[in-house]
Design a protein around this motif. Structure first.
Motif, PDB file in Angstrom:
ATOM      1  N   HIS A   1       4.559  12.752 -23.033  1.00  0.00           N
ATOM      2  CA  HIS A   1       5.384  13.047 -21.858  1.00  0.00           C
ATOM      3  C   HIS A   1       5.933  11.750 -21.273  1.00  0.00           C
ATOM      4  CE1 HIS A   1       4.408  17.312 -21.646  1.00  0.00           C
ATOM      5  NE2 HIS A   1       3.201  16.965 -22.056  1.00  0.00           N
ATOM      6  N   ASP A   2       7.266  11.654 -21.238  1.00  0.00           N
ATOM      7  CA  ASP A   2       7.921  10.423 -20.791  1.00  0.00           C
ATOM      8  C   ASP A   2       7.632  10.111 -19.324  1.00  0.00           C
ATOM      9  OD1 ASP A   2       9.012   9.937 -23.275  1.00  0.00           O
ATOM     10  OD2 ASP A   2      10.884  11.016 -22.826  1.00  0.00           O
ATOM     11  N   GLU A   3       7.676  11.124 -18.480  1.00  0.00           N
ATOM     12  CA  GLU A   3       7.450  10.889 -17.041  1.00  0.00           C
ATOM     13  C   GLU A   3       6.034  10.365 -16.794  1.00  0.00           C
ATOM     14  OE1 GLU A   3       7.743  13.237 -12.786  1.00  0.00           O
ATOM     15  OE2 GLU A   3       8.511  14.213 -14.593  1.00  0.00           O
ATOM     16  N   LEU A   4       5.078  10.895 -17.516  1.00  0.00           N
ATOM     17  CA  LEU A   4       3.702  10.431 -17.380  1.00  0.00           C
ATOM     18  C   LEU A   4       3.566   8.997 -17.887  1.00  0.00           C
ATOM     19  CD1 LEU A   4       0.812  11.063 -16.552  1.00  0.00           C
ATOM     20  CD2 LEU A   4       0.419  11.968 -18.847  1.00  0.00           C
ATOM     21  N   LYS A   5       4.246   8.686 -18.991  1.00  0.00           N
ATOM     22  CA  LYS A   5       4.215   7.312 -19.519  1.00  0.00           C
ATOM     23  C   LYS A   5       4.748   6.324 -18.481  1.00  0.00           C
ATOM     24  CE  LYS A   5       4.873   8.040 -24.465  1.00  0.00           C
ATOM     25  NZ  LYS A   5       5.844   7.845 -25.554  1.00  0.00           N
ATOM     26  N   LYS A   6       5.874   6.679 -17.862  1.00  0.00           N
ATOM     27  CA  LYS A   6       6.467   5.790 -16.849  1.00  0.00           C
ATOM     28  C   LYS A   6       5.537   5.625 -15.652  1.00  0.00           C
ATOM     29  CE  LYS A   6      11.234   6.865 -18.031  1.00  0.00           C
ATOM     30  NZ  LYS A   6      12.452   7.566 -17.618  1.00  0.00           N
ATOM     31  N   ALA A   7       4.923   6.716 -15.223  1.00  0.00           N
ATOM     32  CA  ALA A   7       4.004   6.654 -14.077  1.00  0.00           C
ATOM     33  C   ALA A   7       2.802   5.780 -14.400  1.00  0.00           C
ATOM     34  CB  ALA A   7       3.556   8.058 -13.676  1.00  0.00           C
ATOM     35  N   VAL A   8       2.258   5.907 -15.608  1.00  0.00           N
ATOM     36  CA  VAL A   8       1.112   5.085 -16.011  1.00  0.00           C
ATOM     37  C   VAL A   8       1.516   3.618 -16.098  1.00  0.00           C
ATOM     38  CG1 VAL A   8      -0.493   4.602 -17.901  1.00  0.00           C
ATOM     39  CG2 VAL A   8      -0.110   6.947 -17.176  1.00  0.00           C
ATOM     40  N   GLN A   9       2.695   3.332 -16.633  1.00  0.00           N
ATOM     41  CA  GLN A   9       3.163   1.941 -16.720  1.00  0.00           C
ATOM     42  C   GLN A   9       3.330   1.329 -15.331  1.00  0.00           C
ATOM     43  OE1 GLN A   9       6.724   2.338 -19.039  1.00  0.00           O
ATOM     44  NE2 GLN A   9       5.635   2.259 -21.013  1.00  0.00           N
TER      45      GLN A   9
ATOM     46  N   ALA B   1       2.419  17.265 -16.886  1.00  0.00           N
ATOM     47  CA  ALA B   1       2.223  17.064 -18.322  1.00  0.00           C
ATOM     48  C   ALA B   1       1.111  17.961 -18.842  1.00  0.00           C
ATOM     49  CB  ALA B   1       1.901  15.595 -18.604  1.00  0.00           C
ATOM     50  N   PHE B   2       0.050  18.107 -18.079  1.00  0.00           N
ATOM     51  CA  PHE B   2      -1.058  18.965 -18.510  1.00  0.00           C
ATOM     52  C   PHE B   2      -0.611  20.424 -18.575  1.00  0.00           C
ATOM     53  CE2 PHE B   2      -4.762  21.642 -17.751  1.00  0.00           C
ATOM     54  CZ  PHE B   2      -5.570  21.228 -18.800  1.00  0.00           C
ATOM     55  N   ASP B   3       0.121  20.870 -17.554  1.00  0.00           N
ATOM     56  CA  ASP B   3       0.619  22.247 -17.552  1.00  0.00           C
ATOM     57  C   ASP B   3       1.527  22.507 -18.751  1.00  0.00           C
ATOM     58  OD1 ASP B   3      -0.781  22.857 -15.268  1.00  0.00           O
ATOM     59  OD2 ASP B   3       0.934  22.616 -13.918  1.00  0.00           O
ATOM     60  N   ASN B   4       2.425  21.559 -19.031  1.00  0.00           N
ATOM     61  CA  ASN B   4       3.320  21.715 -20.182  1.00  0.00           C
ATOM     62  C   ASN B   4       2.533  21.746 -21.487  1.00  0.00           C
ATOM     63  OD1 ASN B   4       5.582  21.793 -18.575  1.00  0.00           O
ATOM     64  ND2 ASN B   4       6.036  19.611 -18.824  1.00  0.00           N
TER      65      ASN B   4
ATOM     66  N   TYR C   1       0.826  -1.212   0.000  1.00  0.00           N
ATOM     67  CA  TYR C   1       0.000   0.000   0.000  1.00  0.00           C
ATOM     68  C   TYR C   1       0.861   1.262   0.000  1.00  0.00           C
ATOM     69  CZ  TYR C   1      -4.518  -2.315   0.403  1.00  0.00           C
ATOM     70  OH  TYR C   1      -5.638  -3.048   0.149  1.00  0.00           O
ATOM     71  N   GLN C   2       1.973   1.252   0.724  1.00  0.00           N
ATOM     72  CA  GLN C   2       2.867   2.415   0.703  1.00  0.00           C
ATOM     73  C   GLN C   2       3.394   2.655  -0.705  1.00  0.00           C
ATOM     74  OE1 GLN C   2       5.805   1.371   3.657  1.00  0.00           O
ATOM     75  NE2 GLN C   2       4.884   2.706   5.193  1.00  0.00           N
ATOM     76  N   GLN C   3       3.805   1.584  -1.360  1.00  0.00           N
ATOM     77  CA  GLN C   3       4.313   1.701  -2.728  1.00  0.00           C
ATOM     78  C   GLN C   3       3.229   2.206  -3.666  1.00  0.00           C
ATOM     79  OE1 GLN C   3       7.532   1.063  -3.642  1.00  0.00           O
ATOM     80  NE2 GLN C   3       7.037   1.836  -5.668  1.00  0.00           N
ATOM     81  N   LEU C   4       2.038   1.652  -3.532  1.00  0.00           N
ATOM     82  CA  LEU C   4       0.917   2.060  -4.383  1.00  0.00           C
ATOM     83  C   LEU C   4       0.572   3.536  -4.190  1.00  0.00           C
ATOM     84  CD1 LEU C   4      -1.741  -0.760  -4.439  1.00  0.00           C
ATOM     85  CD2 LEU C   4      -0.939   0.544  -6.371  1.00  0.00           C
ATOM     86  N   LEU C   5       0.445   3.944  -2.949  1.00  0.00           N
ATOM     87  CA  LEU C   5       0.085   5.342  -2.682  1.00  0.00           C
ATOM     88  C   LEU C   5       1.185   6.289  -3.159  1.00  0.00           C
ATOM     89  CD1 LEU C   5      -1.633   4.925   0.774  1.00  0.00           C
ATOM     90  CD2 LEU C   5      -2.713   5.665  -1.344  1.00  0.00           C
ATOM     91  N   GLY C   6       2.431   5.897  -2.998  1.00  0.00           N
ATOM     92  CA  GLY C   6       3.530   6.711  -3.513  1.00  0.00           C
ATOM     93  C   GLY C   6       3.490   6.818  -5.030  1.00  0.00           C
ATOM     94  N   ASP C   7       3.238   5.696  -5.698  1.00  0.00           N
ATOM     95  CA  ASP C   7       3.154   5.701  -7.156  1.00  0.00           C
ATOM     96  C   ASP C   7       1.938   6.484  -7.655  1.00  0.00           C
ATOM     97  OD1 ASP C   7       5.481   4.244  -7.339  1.00  0.00           O
ATOM     98  OD2 ASP C   7       4.466   2.310  -7.616  1.00  0.00           O
ATOM     99  N   MET C   8       0.831   6.402  -6.910  1.00  0.00           N
ATOM    100  CA  MET C   8      -0.354   7.176  -7.290  1.00  0.00           C
ATOM    101  C   MET C   8      -0.082   8.672  -7.145  1.00  0.00           C
ATOM    102  SD  MET C   8      -2.814   5.137  -8.219  1.00  0.00           S
ATOM    103  CE  MET C   8      -4.437   5.673  -7.788  1.00  0.00           C
ATOM    104  N   SER C   9       0.609   9.067  -6.092  1.00  0.00           N
ATOM    105  CA  SER C   9       0.964  10.477  -5.917  1.00  0.00           C
ATOM    106  C   SER C   9       1.881  10.936  -7.051  1.00  0.00           C
ATOM    107  CB  SER C   9       1.663  10.685  -4.573  1.00  0.00           C
ATOM    108  OG  SER C   9       0.788  10.398  -3.526  1.00  0.00           O
ATOM    109  N   HIS C  10       2.825  10.068  -7.395  1.00  0.00           N
ATOM    110  CA  HIS C  10       3.726  10.391  -8.505  1.00  0.00           C
ATOM    111  C   HIS C  10       2.940  10.522  -9.814  1.00  0.00           C
ATOM    112  CE1 HIS C  10       7.386  10.559 -10.848  1.00  0.00           C
ATOM    113  NE2 HIS C  10       6.925   9.592 -11.616  1.00  0.00           N
ATOM    114  N   LEU C  11       1.951   9.662 -10.018  1.00  0.00           N
ATOM    115  CA  LEU C  11       1.110   9.734 -11.216  1.00  0.00           C
ATOM    116  C   LEU C  11       0.355  11.064 -11.265  1.00  0.00           C
ATOM    117  CD1 LEU C  11      -0.203   8.399 -13.729  1.00  0.00           C
ATOM    118  CD2 LEU C  11      -1.927   7.493 -12.179  1.00  0.00           C
TER     119      LEU C  11
END
Length: 194
Positions: free
Chosen positions: A109-117, A93-96, A76-86
Motif C-alpha cells: 500500500h503506497d499511502e502506508l509506505k509514505k506514512a511509514v517513511q 491498508a489492513f481493511d483493503n 509535536y503538532q507535525q508528529l502527532l498529525g503524521d502519527m494520526s495519518h499513519l
C-alpha cells in the motif's frame, strides 16, 4: 535638612560649572561636596552604560526561549498529525488487505509506505527539539509496522494498533510536558464485552 542638601547641591553645581581648573575646584569645594556631586553622576553614567546592555541580553534570552518553544510546539503538532495519518493509513491498508482475502500485504500500500517513511524521518531527526522519550516512541511506531511475527492478520492488527495507540499516548504526554501544557490524565480503558 532637605533644604540644606538642596543648597549644598546647588552651591556645588554652581561652583563646579564656574571653576575651570582643578585647583579652583579644590579651593572652593570640600571633598564631601565633590563626592556628593560625583557619586550621583557616576551612578547615572554606570546605569546608562549597563542598563541597556542588561535589558537587551534579557530580551534576547526571552526571544530565543520563545522561538524554541514555538519550534517544539510545531514539531509535536507535525508528529502527532503524521502519527494520526499513519494510524489511518494502517487501518485503511489492513481493511483493503482483509477485503481482498489477505492476498495483498501491508507493504504493497503506497499511502502506508509514505506514512511509514514520514514517521521514520521524524524518528531520526528528534532529540534536538523533542524529548528522548518522544523520540523513542516515534522509533517504536516506525518499527512496529515492520514486524511480521504474527500467526494471523487479526493478531497482527490488534498488536500493531495497540502499539501505535500506546506510543501516540506517550507522544501526547511528552508534548504536553515539553511545551508546558497541562499533562492530560490517563483515561481508564473502557471495559470490553466478550
Amino acid at each position: 535638612s532637605t533644604t540644606s542638601a538642596r543648597r549644598r547641591w546647588k552651591r556645588s553645581a554652581l561652583c563646579f560649572s564656574r571653576c575651570l581648573t582643578t585647583s579652583e575646584v579644590s579651593s572652593k569645594m570640600s571633598t564631601k561636596d565633590l563626592l556628593q556631586l560625583c557619586v550621583p553622576v557616576l551612578a547615572t553614567l554606570l546605569g546608562l552604560y549597563f542598563g541597556p546592555r542588561i535589558a537587551v541580553s534579557l530580551a534576547l534570552r526571552q526571544f530565543h526561549q520563545q522561538k524554541l518553544w514555538e519550534k517544539k510546539v510545531e514539531a509535536y503538532q507535525q508528529l502527532l498529525g503524521d502519527m494520526s495519518h499513519l494510524c489511518q493509513a494502517y487501518c485503511s491498508a489492513f481493511d483493503n488487505s482483509v477485503m481482498q482475502g489477505g492476498e495483498q500485504t501491508l507493504e504493497s500500500h503506497d499511502e502506508l509506505k509514505k506514512a511509514v517513511q514520514t514517521i521514520q524521518r521524524h524518528a531520526y531527526a528528534g532529540g534536538f527539539i523533542i524529548s528522548l522519550e518522544a523520540e523513542v516512541a516515534v522509533q517504536k511506531c516506525a518499527g512496529t509496522l515492520t514486524v511480521n511475527m504474527f500467526t494471523s492478520a487479526h493478531e497482527a492488527y490488534d498488536a500493531i494498533s495497540d502499539s501505535l495507540l500506546k506510543n501516540i499516548k506517550v507522544l501526547k504526554r511528552c508534548a504536553a510536558q515539553d511545551c508546558g501544557f497541562p499533562v492530560p490524565e490517563e483515561q481508564p480503558e473502557p471495559p470490553t464485552t466478550a
